[in-house]
Design a protein around this motif. Sequence first.
Motif, PDB file in Angstrom:
ATOM      1  N   LYS A 207       0.842  -1.189   0.000  1.00 48.41           N
ATOM      2  CA  LYS A 207       0.000   0.000   0.000  1.00 48.41           C
ATOM      3  C   LYS A 207       0.880   1.244   0.000  1.00 48.41           C
ATOM      4  O   LYS A 207       2.017   1.218   0.479  1.00 48.41           O
ATOM      5  N   ILE A 208       0.332   2.318  -0.541  1.00 50.24           N
ATOM      6  CA  ILE A 208       1.065   3.587  -0.584  1.00 50.24           C
ATOM      7  C   ILE A 208       0.736   4.368   0.683  1.00 50.24           C
ATOM      8  O   ILE A 208      -0.436   4.546   1.020  1.00 50.24           O
ATOM      9  N   PRO A 209       1.734   4.814   1.428  1.00 52.39           N
ATOM     10  CA  PRO A 209       1.474   5.513   2.694  1.00 52.39           C
ATOM     11  C   PRO A 209       0.895   6.898   2.466  1.00 52.39           C
ATOM     12  O   PRO A 209       0.666   7.334   1.332  1.00 52.39           O
ATOM     13  N   ASP A 210       0.663   7.611   3.552  1.00 57.51           N
ATOM     14  CA  ASP A 210       0.166   8.984   3.499  1.00 57.51           C
ATOM     15  C   ASP A 210       1.267   9.875   2.922  1.00 57.51           C
ATOM     16  O   ASP A 210       2.214  10.245   3.617  1.00 57.51           O
ATOM     17  N   LEU A 211       1.131  10.201   1.647  1.00 57.72           N
ATOM     18  CA  LEU A 211       2.192  10.955   0.973  1.00 57.72           C
ATOM     19  C   LEU A 211       2.266  12.395   1.461  1.00 57.72           C
ATOM     20  O   LEU A 211       3.356  12.962   1.560  1.00 57.72           O
ATOM     21  N   ALA A 212       1.111  12.991   1.767  1.00 56.18           N
ATOM     22  CA  ALA A 212       1.125  14.370   2.248  1.00 56.18           C
ATOM     23  C   ALA A 212       1.889  14.473   3.561  1.00 56.18           C
ATOM     24  O   ALA A 212       2.638  15.428   3.788  1.00 56.18           O
ATOM     25  N   GLY A 213       1.701  13.471   4.435  1.00 58.02           N
ATOM     26  CA  GLY A 213       2.416  13.490   5.705  1.00 58.02           C
ATOM     27  C   GLY A 213       3.912  13.332   5.540  1.00 58.02           C
ATOM     28  O   GLY A 213       4.684  13.774   6.383  1.00 58.02           O
ATOM     29  N   LEU A 214       4.326  12.670   4.437  1.00 54.44           N
ATOM     30  CA  LEU A 214       5.752  12.480   4.159  1.00 54.44           C
ATOM     31  C   LEU A 214       6.342  13.604   3.323  1.00 54.44           C
ATOM     32  O   LEU A 214       7.545  13.610   3.059  1.00 54.44           O
ATOM     33  N   GLY A 215       5.481  14.524   2.880  1.00 55.71           N
ATOM     34  CA  GLY A 215       5.971  15.652   2.091  1.00 55.71           C
ATOM     35  C   GLY A 215       6.153  15.361   0.623  1.00 55.71           C
ATOM     36  O   GLY A 215       6.928  16.041  -0.061  1.00 55.71           O
TER      37      GLY A 215
END
Length: 280
Positions: A207-215
Amino acid sequence: MNLSMISASVTMGQLQRKMDTLSHNMANSNTTGFKRREATFSDLLFQQVNNNTDTRYETGRLTPNGIRVGAGAKIAQTALRMEQGAIMQTGRELDFAIAERDHFFEVESVENGQATSYLTRDGSFYLSEDPQNPNALTIVNAKGDFLLDGGGNRFTLPMNFSEIKLSATGELEAILNDGTTQDLGQLQLIRVLKPHLLEAAGDSGFKIPDLAGLGFAEADVFEQVAGDEGRLIQSSLEASNVNIGQEMTELVNTQRHYQFNARALSMADEMNGLINGIRR
């Protein structure tokens, strides 16, 4: 507990994690589309212990003065290795092998009424009754999760088909019993530009993680591409990229390192026993 015991015990714990990773790779050597993981180590904190030296006895010395005392090693990362696995012909119409690295199928899972998608390279699919239309079929994987098309929708097939074909442009087509052809939709792939960000979801899924949280922006991490004949091979499956011989050799070496550290721990304990047994 002295420094030698700390260094040995800490390293043993990290070596056990590496052995777990190697065992996981070997256990999935026959899993379709499985990608092995590789553990790498780095040093923990260390301190430099210097002594007052007599320069008369240091002439010609090549090593630095003093001694470097460390606290063992740790696993720096467990990297996902995306090397291409072998392509095996199966003869099944619903088997698709991905011939490009970093490309994945998008599959939808429904749990407790919530639909979530994940990525996988396991291209073994089956037909199942469409829950939204009992007079039609849909394409699912072995877990019953739905394969998604280029628009993020499930595939719908009529009951009266005789053959399924993948066109050169990545379109799935059903040949009906009367000889006519029905377009089922675009078979889409997701190209992951930064595969190290993927999180394991079990059963060779990611799964792809929370990209916004990773920048990160979505365009920087993945993109949708057509599953054309240059990227997909019908009636074939991609085998695991695990090399049993290589994994077994690495496992034996890791076990030996574990034994060396266990012996160091035992010797340090014996020395402590000798010191404690000294009487004035």
